[in-house]
Scaffold this motif. Structure first.
Motif, PDB file in Angstrom:
ATOM      1  N   GLU A  12       0.811  -1.214   0.000  1.00 15.71           N
ATOM      2  CA  GLU A  12       0.000   0.000   0.000  1.00 15.71           C
ATOM      3  C   GLU A  12       0.846   1.266   0.000  1.00 15.71           C
ATOM      4  O   GLU A  12       0.514   2.250  -0.672  1.00 15.71           O
ATOM      5  CB  GLU A  12      -0.922   0.003   1.227  1.00 15.71           C
ATOM      6  N   ASP A  13       1.962   1.259   0.739  1.00 13.59           N
ATOM      7  CA  ASP A  13       2.781   2.470   0.810  1.00 13.59           C
ATOM      8  C   ASP A  13       3.398   2.810  -0.539  1.00 13.59           C
ATOM      9  O   ASP A  13       3.498   3.982  -0.918  1.00 13.59           O
ATOM     10  CB  ASP A  13       3.869   2.331   1.881  1.00 13.59           C
ATOM     11  N   ILE A  14       3.785   1.786  -1.301  1.00 13.16           N
ATOM     12  CA  ILE A  14       4.338   2.034  -2.636  1.00 13.16           C
ATOM     13  C   ILE A  14       3.257   2.585  -3.562  1.00 13.16           C
ATOM     14  O   ILE A  14       3.492   3.525  -4.331  1.00 13.16           O
ATOM     15  CB  ILE A  14       4.950   0.748  -3.218  1.00 13.16           C
ATOM     16  N   LEU A  15       2.063   2.023  -3.477  1.00 16.22           N
ATOM     17  CA  LEU A  15       0.950   2.532  -4.279  1.00 16.22           C
ATOM     18  C   LEU A  15       0.717   4.017  -4.023  1.00 16.22           C
ATOM     19  O   LEU A  15       0.564   4.811  -4.956  1.00 16.22           O
ATOM     20  CB  LEU A  15      -0.332   1.757  -3.963  1.00 16.22           C
ATOM     21  N   TYR A  27      -1.309  13.084 -14.323  1.00 21.02           N
ATOM     22  CA  TYR A  27      -1.924  11.858 -14.823  1.00 21.02           C
ATOM     23  C   TYR A  27      -3.152  11.484 -13.989  1.00 21.02           C
ATOM     24  O   TYR A  27      -3.237  11.807 -12.800  1.00 21.02           O
ATOM     25  CB  TYR A  27      -0.925  10.695 -14.766  1.00 21.02           C
ATOM     26  N   ASN A  28      -4.098  10.786 -14.626  1.00 19.84           N
ATOM     27  CA  ASN A  28      -5.218  10.182 -13.912  1.00 19.84           C
ATOM     28  C   ASN A  28      -4.799   8.781 -13.477  1.00 19.84           C
ATOM     29  O   ASN A  28      -4.420   7.962 -14.318  1.00 19.84           O
ATOM     30  CB  ASN A  28      -6.454  10.089 -14.815  1.00 19.84           C
ATOM     31  N   VAL A  29      -4.855   8.502 -12.189  1.00 14.42           N
ATOM     32  CA  VAL A  29      -4.281   7.270 -11.652  1.00 14.42           C
ATOM     33  C   VAL A  29      -5.345   6.395 -10.988  1.00 14.42           C
ATOM     34  O   VAL A  29      -6.176   6.882 -10.223  1.00 14.42           O
ATOM     35  CB  VAL A  29      -3.171   7.590 -10.625  1.00 14.42           C
ATOM     36  N   SER A  30      -5.299   5.096 -11.302  1.00 10.51           N
ATOM     37  CA  SER A  30      -6.107   4.093 -10.608  1.00 10.51           C
ATOM     38  C   SER A  30      -5.153   3.112  -9.941  1.00 10.51           C
ATOM     39  O   SER A  30      -4.040   2.880 -10.432  1.00 10.51           O
ATOM     40  CB  SER A  30      -7.017   3.342 -11.586  1.00 10.51           C
ATOM     41  N   ARG A  31      -5.596   2.513  -8.824  1.00 10.03           N
ATOM     42  CA  ARG A  31      -4.744   1.593  -8.075  1.00 10.03           C
ATOM     43  C   ARG A  31      -5.389   0.219  -7.979  1.00 10.03           C
ATOM     44  O   ARG A  31      -6.605   0.098  -7.894  1.00 10.03           O
ATOM     45  CB  ARG A  31      -4.495   2.119  -6.662  1.00 10.03           C
ATOM     46  N   ALA A  32      -4.540  -0.813  -7.974  1.00 12.65           N
ATOM     47  CA  ALA A  32      -4.993  -2.182  -7.729  1.00 12.65           C
ATOM     48  C   ALA A  32      -4.024  -2.826  -6.753  1.00 12.65           C
ATOM     49  O   ALA A  32      -2.807  -2.690  -6.896  1.00 12.65           O
ATOM     50  CB  ALA A  32      -5.053  -2.978  -9.027  1.00 12.65           C
ATOM     51  N   ILE A  33      -4.560  -3.532  -5.762  1.00 13.12           N
ATOM     52  CA  ILE A  33      -3.730  -4.104  -4.709  1.00 13.12           C
ATOM     53  C   ILE A  33      -3.253  -5.516  -5.047  1.00 13.12           C
ATOM     54  O   ILE A  33      -2.374  -6.058  -4.393  1.00 13.12           O
ATOM     55  CB  ILE A  33      -4.495  -4.106  -3.359  1.00 13.12           C
ATOM     56  N   ASP A  34      -3.827  -6.116  -6.098  1.00 17.15           N
ATOM     57  CA  ASP A  34      -3.384  -7.455  -6.511  1.00 17.15           C
ATOM     58  C   ASP A  34      -3.755  -7.693  -7.970  1.00 17.15           C
ATOM     59  O   ASP A  34      -4.397  -6.861  -8.615  1.00 17.15           O
ATOM     60  CB  ASP A  34      -3.985  -8.547  -5.616  1.00 17.15           C
ATOM     61  N   LEU A  41     -10.238  -4.273 -13.293  1.00 19.24           N
ATOM     62  CA  LEU A  41     -10.224  -2.883 -13.753  1.00 19.24           C
ATOM     63  C   LEU A  41      -9.973  -2.803 -15.254  1.00 19.24           C
ATOM     64  O   LEU A  41     -10.584  -1.992 -15.958  1.00 19.24           O
ATOM     65  CB  LEU A  41      -9.149  -2.096 -13.003  1.00 19.24           C
ATOM     66  N   LEU A  42      -9.086  -3.659 -15.753  1.00 19.44           N
ATOM     67  CA  LEU A  42      -8.774  -3.653 -17.184  1.00 19.44           C
ATOM     68  C   LEU A  42      -9.951  -4.135 -18.025  1.00 19.44           C
ATOM     69  O   LEU A  42     -10.104  -3.733 -19.178  1.00 19.44           O
ATOM     70  CB  LEU A  42      -7.540  -4.515 -17.450  1.00 19.44           C
ATOM     71  N   ASN A  43     -10.774  -5.002 -17.453  1.00 22.95           N
ATOM     72  CA  ASN A  43     -11.976  -5.445 -18.160  1.00 22.95           C
ATOM     73  C   ASN A  43     -13.018  -4.335 -18.233  1.00 22.95           C
ATOM     74  O   ASN A  43     -13.852  -4.312 -19.137  1.00 22.95           O
ATOM     75  CB  ASN A  43     -12.586  -6.667 -17.468  1.00 22.95           C
ATOM     76  N   ALA A  44     -12.963  -3.420 -17.269  1.00 20.64           N
ATOM     77  CA  ALA A  44     -13.989  -2.379 -17.172  1.00 20.64           C
ATOM     78  C   ALA A  44     -13.625  -1.098 -17.907  1.00 20.64           C
ATOM     79  O   ALA A  44     -14.506  -0.346 -18.329  1.00 20.64           O
ATOM     80  CB  ALA A  44     -14.263  -2.062 -15.699  1.00 20.64           C
ATOM     81  N   GLN A  45     -12.333  -0.828 -18.057  1.00 20.59           N
ATOM     82  CA  GLN A  45     -11.923   0.438 -18.675  1.00 20.59           C
ATOM     83  C   GLN A  45     -10.546   0.314 -19.310  1.00 20.59           C
ATOM     84  O   GLN A  45      -9.810  -0.635 -19.048  1.00 20.59           O
ATOM     85  CB  GLN A  45     -11.907   1.559 -17.629  1.00 20.59           C
ATOM     86  N   GLY A  46     -10.210   1.284 -20.137  1.00 18.03           N
ATOM     87  CA  GLY A  46      -8.917   1.284 -20.800  1.00 18.03           C
ATOM     88  C   GLY A  46      -7.923   2.185 -20.089  1.00 18.03           C
ATOM     89  O   GLY A  46      -8.301   3.139 -19.404  1.00 18.03           O
ATOM     90  N   PHE A  47      -6.644   1.869 -20.250  1.00 20.89           N
ATOM     91  CA  PHE A  47      -5.577   2.669 -19.664  1.00 20.89           C
ATOM     92  C   PHE A  47      -4.511   2.942 -20.721  1.00 20.89           C
ATOM     93  O   PHE A  47      -4.395   2.219 -21.710  1.00 20.89           O
ATOM     94  CB  PHE A  47      -4.950   1.944 -18.465  1.00 20.89           C
ATOM     95  N   ASP A  48      -3.734   3.987 -20.479  1.00 18.08           N
ATOM     96  CA  ASP A  48      -2.641   4.330 -21.386  1.00 18.08           C
ATOM     97  C   ASP A  48      -1.325   3.694 -20.961  1.00 18.08           C
ATOM     98  O   ASP A  48      -0.394   3.589 -21.762  1.00 18.08           O
ATOM     99  CB  ASP A  48      -2.472   5.853 -21.447  1.00 18.08           C
ATOM    100  N   LEU A  49      -1.245   3.277 -19.690  1.00 17.51           N
ATOM    101  CA  LEU A  49      -0.022   2.671 -19.168  1.00 17.51           C
ATOM    102  C   LEU A  49      -0.361   1.845 -17.935  1.00 17.51           C
ATOM    103  O   LEU A  49      -1.216   2.235 -17.135  1.00 17.51           O
ATOM    104  CB  LEU A  49       1.003   3.758 -18.802  1.00 17.51           C
ATOM    105  N   ILE A  50       0.323   0.700 -17.796  1.00 15.02           N
ATOM    106  CA  ILE A  50       0.168  -0.151 -16.618  1.00 15.02           C
ATOM    107  C   ILE A  50       1.527  -0.275 -15.934  1.00 15.02           C
ATOM    108  O   ILE A  50       2.520  -0.627 -16.580  1.00 15.02           O
ATOM    109  CB  ILE A  50      -0.342  -1.556 -16.999  1.00 15.02           C
ATOM    110  N   ILE A  51       1.565   0.019 -14.640  1.00 18.53           N
ATOM    111  CA  ILE A  51       2.778  -0.141 -13.837  1.00 18.53           C
ATOM    112  C   ILE A  51       2.536  -1.329 -12.925  1.00 18.53           C
ATOM    113  O   ILE A  51       1.644  -1.301 -12.072  1.00 18.53           O
ATOM    114  CB  ILE A  51       3.081   1.136 -13.040  1.00 18.53           C
TER     115      ILE A  51
END
Length: 225
Positions: A12-15, A27-34, A41-51
């Motif tokens: 969580e701290d890194i997120l 940037y517009n940022v979304s977070r996932a813990i696992d 999230l990827l099934n529901a919407q598109g992203f420009d980059l995944i970290i």
């Protein structure tokens, strides 16, 4: 429109730290813990980059990356990992990642890698996937090059340099601009690195090596004239 970035890490701290710095950059940022949450999230919407962190419980980053690519999602992926072996980086790139950052890393390094990858993504989206000229065929999505119908192997940097020039025909680019486009900003490289890569590319494009023109005192051009 601001780029949308998904960060996936079980710490969580890194997120929170990464989100903070990316939001500061606009940037517009979304977070996932696992991995499960990331795939949802990827099934529901598109992203420009995944970290994407590698070492996560249940579904590790490698498997998440494999599933993303199997779905046909071409969103660029940056792996984050405490793993330091060259094998781990090679594996990550081979299964579909676009970059690999070893932990711990500086914020400056992280930001520059994000910017460089988004810049390359923007360039590729405005260019055709397959470029053909004379006896050369460049397939951008699969990193494949054919010369007179024969497949020719290009390492990643050589391919990206070739594809960038070919996607921008007849434009002259300085060595510094090519460094910024193809190499990440934080990597220490010199102008001579571009020259070395250009020479290697020319050898592989024979008998069409003249299409990569040297513009004396400036840089290089993909000359279709």
């Amino acid at each position: 429109m601001n780029n949308k970035i998904l960060i996936v890490d079980d710490e969580e701290d890194i997120l929170l730290v990464l989100e903070h710095h990316l939001v500061k950059e606009g940037y517009n940022v979304s977070r996932a813990i696992d991995g499960h949450q990331a795939l949802s999230l990827l099934n529901a919407q598109g992203f420009d980059l995944i970290i994407l962190d590698i070492m996560m419980p249940d579904i590790d980053g490698y498997e998440v990356c494999r599933r993303i690519r199997r779905k046909g999602i071409k969103t660029p992926i940056i792996f984050l990992s405490a793993k330091t072996a060259e094998f781990d980086e090679i594996l990550g790139l081979e299964i579909g990642a676009d970059d690999f950052i070893r932990k711990p890393f500086s914020v400056k390094t992280f930001r520059s890698r994000v910017k460089a990858l988004l810049r390359r993504k923007g360039s590729s989206e405005t260019s055709p996937d397959t470029i053909r000229i004379r006896g050369i065929e460049i397939q951008r999505s699969s990193y494949t090059v054919f010369v007179d119908g024969k497949k020719v192997k290009f390492p990643r940097r050589e391919f990206e340099l070739l594809a960038f020039l070919a996607a921008n025909p007849n434009k002259v680019f300085s060595r510094n601009l090519l460094l910024n486009q193809v190499w990440s900003d934080e990597v220490y490289v010199i102008d001579r690195s571009v020259d070395v890569h250009i020479n290697r590319i020319r050898k592989k494009l024979t008998p069409y090596r003249d299409i990569l023109e040297t513009v004396v005192g400036i840089g290089y051009r993909w000359n279709t004239g």
